[in-house]
Design an enzyme around this catalytic site. Structure first.
Site, PDB file in Angstrom:
ATOM      1  N   SER A  66     -16.330  17.130   5.926  1.00 43.16           N
ATOM      2  CA  SER A  66     -17.417  16.158   5.853  1.00 43.16           C
ATOM      3  C   SER A  66     -17.244  15.348   4.583  1.00 43.16           C
ATOM      4  CB  SER A  66     -18.776  16.871   5.885  1.00 43.16           C
ATOM      5  OG  SER A  66     -19.307  16.958   4.583  1.00 43.16           O
ATOM      6  N   ASP A  97      -6.035  -4.354   5.918  1.00 41.60           N
ATOM      7  CA  ASP A  97      -6.712  -4.292   7.200  1.00 41.60           C
ATOM      8  C   ASP A  97      -8.233  -4.262   7.077  1.00 41.60           C
ATOM      9  OD1 ASP A  97      -6.787  -1.817   6.073  1.00 41.60           O
ATOM     10  OD2 ASP A  97      -5.756  -0.790   7.708  1.00 41.60           O
ATOM     11  N   ASP A 156       0.838  -1.188   0.000  1.00 40.65           N
ATOM     12  CA  ASP A 156       0.000   0.000   0.000  1.00 40.65           C
ATOM     13  C   ASP A 156       0.872   1.235   0.000  1.00 40.65           C
ATOM     14  OD1 ASP A 156      -2.588  -0.943  -0.092  1.00 40.65           O
ATOM     15  OD2 ASP A 156      -2.507  -1.556   2.017  1.00 40.65           O
ATOM     16  N   HIS A 186     -19.441  14.195   2.911  1.00 38.45           N
ATOM     17  CA  HIS A 186     -20.494  14.528   1.958  1.00 38.45           C
ATOM     18  C   HIS A 186     -20.063  15.665   1.030  1.00 38.45           C
ATOM     19  CE1 HIS A 186     -24.421  14.893   0.281  1.00 38.45           C
ATOM     20  NE2 HIS A 186     -24.500  16.169   0.641  1.00 38.45           N
ATOM     21  N   GLU A 197      -2.030  16.594   7.778  1.00 37.64           N
ATOM     22  CA  GLU A 197      -2.038  17.469   6.603  1.00 37.64           C
ATOM     23  C   GLU A 197      -2.363  18.907   7.028  1.00 37.64           C
ATOM     24  OE1 GLU A 197      -3.546  14.534   6.613  1.00 37.64           O
ATOM     25  OE2 GLU A 197      -3.054  13.427   4.789  1.00 37.64           O
TER      26      GLU A 197
END
Lengths: 569, 697
Positions: free
Chosen positions: B380, B533, B311, B382, B352
């Site tokens: 969010s 995972d 990964d 969304h 970040e």
């Protein structure tokens, strides 16, 4: 050793190196079905056998066909010998062969051993020789080649069910390889003075006026197949030392080349069929190293002369008038170099034809043929048998090397797993079981057959059992093998030595063919490098050495050291 | 112990410091217990040795003449067996200690079982009566009674009993962090757990079995090697059994005990005796790296891996991206962009966000503003944006106007602006160009807008872990292909892949694509390792030849993988491969050593056996051993002592430095092949001198 002798050896080695890729490439084409000149003859033959060229056999069927074919051959040959007195082509009027000798001879020729407990010209009729022995000379050799090719296919094929078709492989071996080469070679031999006739023996009157019977027969044809097929059963009892079998130095070279030709070529066939010719050359190189060591030891030991003769004042030094060295038991026409080269060639390649009496060799020189055979006939080896025998050691070498680099071992793209190791160990066990097991029984019960006392006597018996197990067929002499006990035990040794190896080898071929290939990465160690050649050579020597060192110490080594200190038996 | 990418060879891992006097004493007792024929028969070489020792004991008891030498040989035959069982016992000793501490963690307490999630009242049941599907409640201070998934609530859990890591971790319902392990302790809050393992089958139970070696099964290569060694033993049995007949012809007298000694010194007792210790130690090295392998087969497969799927995040790059640059557009000054970015990130606790604040500070030394008048808008999923609403705050002594700042993915910001106003084409084009520039360089672009006006782009850069390039170069040399797995778009992915030096990349990866990739490689005959995972990683983990599940992952992932990394550190894949290789190499090298030893032993024993028949064979006594008796005794003593001498090597594993196969083979052949040939010559001579000096033979 002299320059002339060394030159003879160099010429032979160069000839084999040059011929190997030629014959190897040709055989690869034959077994891939790309040589089609005799299709018209093949097709009806296959139909007769209820098979066809594209009927791919699973290894179990392949093995069953081979075993049934061999069994039929043994039974036929046995029957033929038992009733030869009633059959034609028997000008000498020879009677039925005794049951134990007939069994021994039948297994001997069907297993490509060609051990002869009898004298050819005084025991077997022309019919038995031609319809019995010569046929087996072809098909037993072809069987060995078929097994080798089946094993090669095991490596070369990917996720395949079958390993080829025994009938087809056998037929093609005979039609395209053995027969044409034999015809060519026999014509050459006839041109060089080898007789080829069905006439009865010739009578001659000697200078003293005595009458002498000179045995003749279809010699040239049997010479070629006995060498090409590494059979070794001579037409005459003294084998290739007989001037009618081997009249000149040139025929001698043809004989030796014929012995190595197919076995050496198969290494190349292997390389081509698995798609990497270098792999074939690596096997060839490993065999070559072992061969040259053998030649050097044997030639060196004979050239040094016999210290026992030196002690009584005999001059064995190389001079303008004599070749020097120990000349006992050698054909003066060939001398030490050619004789030793022939001895090493014939025992390395499971042929068994001889030009010099191995019983008369110096202890160390006599040990070389013994060791050649004890190592499992993998130095070029019997046709086919040499390659598949060597493959067993390759599997062991690859397994150990694979572990040492931290990977599940693999060879030419196939993973080697416990199944292959199990089968390889079974095959490797056949040799000590027969040589030491049957050999010790023979020594306990049949030591009366041994001619000499002391370590040399042990070598005589040992040689017989080694020769039988390794399907070599050469004899050391000094051992009366034609007894019920030895005929039976030697017959057993030949059978076990052949089929306890062939069956596991075919099982390995089947297991490998079914496997998916693994790609080569930097994590795969190269099996064509000098390093691998060294490792393979060492594995062959160490496995053989560890198994046979004690008995060799009691035989040739003890004899050599005793002789050096002036002790004779 | 934690591992980082800069960790070198795994042999530097757990040393031998755990071997204390107590471990040795317990191992000595166990060594005797292991003489039980039922356990000896698992190891044919050892079994043969024990049988020979027994026969030799009987012969010695009935012997009268050479009693002293024979008794010594018999004793050393027994020592050979004992040293081998001792080696195995020591290797197991480490596992036992670990198992004991794990057992202490196993909860025998009482669990609060509830009938349903909403139930208030439950009943108390002993933990060992819990079955799959039961619901239990755990509150702060409770030991979690069994493996399970959190179905409700969030809590911090102390998993140090299993992982050794003292910092508590968060476990919550839903998502990829729902798995809890029995034996760990809830530190805060309250969670409801659905039990997923019956007693005796839990992770902890399996771990205990694993480290104890209770369920140790022979691995494929171990089986193959055992067959090879058994075959050699049979060959030597034939050699030695037939020898008296050949000797009889030569009129040599062979004492049976000498033959017994010859047989035992020839058969590969060295590797036979150390074989299981090597296997156990290999597993232990993994455990030492906090990786639990579910089977030895998996460890062995690790050594064969050709392809590593890694990964990107956390393995190749540091987990967090770092702000590297501000790229203003439309004539905005860099300072204005930086200011907006700074203010919108003040409350952002992600790495970040913090890096944006840090970069703005370094560039323009912004003072820390008071948070009064700021309303932060958390990220969010969304809207895929975060931001801040300012209502006239004091900022460096200046009052700023009321304004709205947003930052987020380019398409999200543009879509949001587009709902209210249309932007000039030139500005959109300039912004798109800046976004693409960042993406092409392998970075992540974040667009900042103030009051519906795009100010520019923050360049979030993936930081490649230091030293990773070299690691990949090493892997390439070992013949292992590295494939970077990332959700990034192909452009970004390719840039990072090039910088990190991986061989291949799977961009915009989905679990399905991952699974397909693994199948493709396997079709081509390659062995694939990966770690994962999430629940959606489970199919790929199960498909991979070596699937390492992160301990923080879901129960499904932990079930699917054949290894679990307790530290949840994906970079460990590389160490795991090396441990697998080292395990096979140790076996191979000691086998070579063992067989090579035989040559010297022959030169000691063969002249000793036959010297009476052929005095000339003295010439083979190249070591000049003083007498036949001392030669045989030296050989058998050397054969026994070499096992003890090699125990540390078996436990630590042979030295492994990554290199290509040819180099490794050359080095190991030289060290263990040639070494195995030479060492016994010196060893035998030394032992012979000592026993002669002591008058033992």
């Amino acid at each position: 050793m002299d320059a002339n002798g060394i030159l003879q050896i160099v010429v032979f080695v160069a000839l084999i190196c040059a011929l190997t890729p030629l014959i190897g490439g040709y055989m690869a084409r034959v077994y891939d079905g790309r040589v089609t000149a005799l299709r018209w003859l093949e097709r009806p033959l296959y139909r007769l056998c209820g098979t066809s060229a594209d009927d791919d056999q699973h290894w179990t069927r392949y093995t069953a066909t081979l075993l049934a074919f061999t069994l039929a051959g043994v039974l036929l040959l046995y029957a033929l010998q038992r009733v030869q007195g009633l059959l034609p082509l028997n000008p000498a009027g020879l009677g039925a062969v005794a049951p134990d000798l007939a069994f021994n001879t039948a297994t001997s020729f069907a297993t490509n051993t060609n051990w002869q407990s009898y004298g050819g010209e005084t025991t077997l009729s022309y019919l038995s020789q031609m319809a019995g022995l010569t046929v087996q000379n072809f098909v037993s050799a072809a069987s060995g080649m078929a097994v080798a090719v089946a094993l090669i296919r095991g490596f070369a094929r990917r996720s395949a069910k079958g390993i080829g078709n025994f009938t087809v492989d056998l037929t093609r071996s005979v039609l395209y390889i053995l027969l044409p080469l034999c015809i060519l070679g026999a014509l050459a031999l006839v041109a060089l003075g080898v007789p080829q006739t069905l006439a009865p023996s010739a009578d001659a009157t000697t200078l003293e006026g005595a009458k002498q019977t000179i045995a003749l027969g279809p010699v040239a044809s049997q010479m070629m197949i006995k060498h090409l097929g590494t059979n070794g059963g001579g037409f005459f009892n003294v084998n290739a030392a007989h001037p009618f079998e081997n009249p000149t130095a040139l025929t001698n070279l043809i004989h030796m080349t014929a012995i190595f030709l197919i076995g050496a070529g198969l290494t190349n066939t292997f390389g081509r069929m698995v798609g990497d010719v270098r792999q074939g050359w690596a096997l060839f190189a490993s065999m070559g190293v072992l061969f040259l060591i053998g030649v050097a030891v044997a030639y060196g030991a004979e050239s040094a002369g016999n210290p026992a003769l030196t002690a009584i004042g005999a001059d064995q030094a190389l001079g303008a008038w004599q070749p020097g060295g120990a000349m006992e038991g050698k054909e003066v026409r060939f001398g030490i170099a050619a004789s030793m080269l022939f001895s090493v060639v014939t025992t390395a390649a499971s042929c068994g034809a001889v030009v010099a009496m191995h019983d008369s060799l110096m202890p160390l020189a006599g040990m070389v043929p013994l060791v050649n055979m004890m190592l499992g006939e993998v130095i070029i080896g019997g046709v086919g048998a040499g390659l598949y025998g060597m493959m067993l050691f390759v599997l062991l070498a690859v397994f150990i090397a694979g572990l040492m680099v931290g990977r599940t071992p693999e060879y030419v793209g196939k993973k080697i797993e416990s199944r292959e190791i199990t089968l390889a160990m079974i095959a490797v066990l056949a040799f000590p079981a027969c040589i030491l097991g049957l050999g010790s029984v023979a020594l306990l019960l049949g030591s009366a057959s041994i001619q000499d006392a002391g370590p040399h006597g042990l070598s005589e018996l040992l040689y017989a059992y080694v020769s039988a197990t390794a399907n070599n067929g050469s004899a050391f002499a000094g051992f009366s093998a034609n007894t019920v006990l030895h005929n039976t035990l030697l017959g057993l040794a030949m059978l076990i030595g052949r089929f306890a190896v062939i069956v596991p080898v075919l099982a390995i071929a089947g297991a490998l063919a079914a496997r998916r290939p693994v790609p080569v990465t930097a994590g795969t160690f190269p099996t064509h490098s000098g390093l691998f050649i060294t490792l393979l050579t060492l594995v062959v020597v160490i496995v053989g050495g560890l198994t046979f060192f004690p008995v060799l110490a009691l035989g040739p080594v003890a004899e050599h050291l005793s002789l050096a200190s002036g002790l004779l038996f | 112990m934690s591992s980082s990418l800069s960790t070198g060879s795994p042999s530097k891992g757990p040393g031998l410091s755990w071997i204390t006097r107590r471990v040795l004493a317990e191992a000595a007792v166990d060594a005797v217990r292991k003489l039980d024929p039922r356990s000896l028969i698992r190891n044919p070489v050892l079994f043969a040795t024990a049988v020979v020792a027994l026969v030799s004991t009987i012969l010695t008891v009935r012997e009268t003449t050479h009693l002293v030498v024979m008794a010594q040989i018999t004793a050393w035959l027994w020592f050979t067996v004992l040293f081998a069982t001792f080696a195995e016992a020591i290797a197991e000793g480490r596992g036992k200690a670990q198992a004991d501490s794990l057992r202490r963690a196993r909860s025998d307490g009482v669990a609060q079982r509830i009938p349903s999630i909403d139930a208030v009242q439950g009943d108390s049941v002993p933990a060992h009566l819990l079955r799959t599907g039961d619901l239990v409640v755990c509150t702060a201070g409770d030991i979690i009674p069994g493996d399970g998934d959190v179905v409700s609530g969030i809590a911090t859990v102390d998993e140090s009993a299993i992982t050794g890591e003292s910092a508590p971790v968060i476990r919550e319902s839903g998502g990829d962090r729902c798995a809890v392990t029995g034996g760990t302790r809830v530190v805060s809050d309250r969670i409801i757990i659905r039990i997923t393992a019956n007693p005796g089958e839990s992770f902890l139970d399996r771990m205990i079995q694993m480290v104890e070696g209770a369920k140790r099964q022979k691995t494929p290569n171990e089986i193959a090697l055992t067959i090879l060694l058994s075959g050699l033993t049979l060959i030597f049995l034939i050699v030695v059994a037939s020898l008296p007949v050949f000797a009889l012809w030569s009129k040599a007298e062979l004492p049976p005990v000498f033959l017994a000694a010859l047989f035992v010194t020839l058969i590969p007792t060295t590797i036979g005796g150390l074989l299981s210790a090597i296997g156990i130690a290999g597993m232990d090295r993994l455990v030492g790296f906090n990786v639990i392998a579910k089977s030895g087969r998996a460890v062995e497969a690790a050594g064969d891996i050709d392809v590593l799927l890694l990964d990107k995040t956390g393995t190749i790059t540091l987990g967090a991206r770092q702000a590297a640059e501000f790229l203003p557009v439309g004539g905005v000054s860099e300072r204005d962009l930086a200011e907006a970015a700074f203010l919108s990130s003040l409350a952002d606790e992600t790495p970040e966000g913090k890096s944006v604040v840090a970069l703005a500070r370094t560039r323009f030394s912004f003072p820390d503003p008071s948070r009064e008048g700021m309303t932060f808008l958390p990220f969010s999923a969304h809207t895929r944006m975060s931001g801040v609403s300012l209502s006239g705050i004091s900022w460096g002594g200046v009052m700023t106007a009321v304004s709205e700042i947003r930052k987020g993915a380019a398409d999200a910001i543009l879509k949001s602006i587009g709902e209210r106003r249309s932007l000039p084409t030139a500005l959109t084009r300039e912004l798109t160009a800046a976004v693409e520039r960042v993406a092409k360089a392998g970075g992540t672009p974040l667009v900042v807008a103030r009051d519906d006006r795009p100010l520019g782009v923050i360049y979030l850069k993936d930081i490649i872990k230091p030293g990773i390039r070299e690691r990949f170069a090493t892997l390439r040399e070992m013949g292992i292909k590295t494939v970077m797995i990332t959700g990034d778009n192909p452009l970004t992915a390719a840039a990072i892949a090039a910088e990190a030096g991986v061989d291949d990349v799977l961009a915009e990866a989905t679990p399905e694509k991952k699974l397909e990739l693994i199948r493709d490689y396997q079709q081509g005959g390659r062995l694939v390792a990966m770690c994962g995972d999430g629940s959606n990683d489970a199919p790929a983990l199960a498909q991979a030849d070596v699937g390492v599940a992160m301990n923080t992952g879901t129960q499904a992932a932990r079930e699917a993988g054949n290894m679990v990394d307790l530290d949840s550190d994906p970079t460990k894949l590389i160490e795991i491969v090396m441990i697998g290789k080292q395990l096979l190499m140790s076996r191979g090298s000691l086998t070579t050593f063992s067989i090579a030893n035989d040559v010297a032993k022959y030169f000691a024993i063969i002249p000793a056996l036959f010297i009476t028949a052929y005095p000339q064979l003295q010439a083979l006594n190249i070591m000049g051993l003083s007498s036949p008796q001392s030669a045989v005794l030296s050989a058998i003593i050397f054969n026994a002592l070499i096992i003890i001498a090699l125990i540390p090597l078996a436990l630590r594993g042979v030295r492994y430095r990554p290199a290509n196969a040819a180099t490794l083979l050359k080095r190991n052949l030289l060290v263990y092949g040639l070494g195995g040939l030479i060492v016994p010559f010196a060893g035998l001579k030394a032992i012979d001198m000592i026993i002669t000096a002591l008058g033992l033979a």
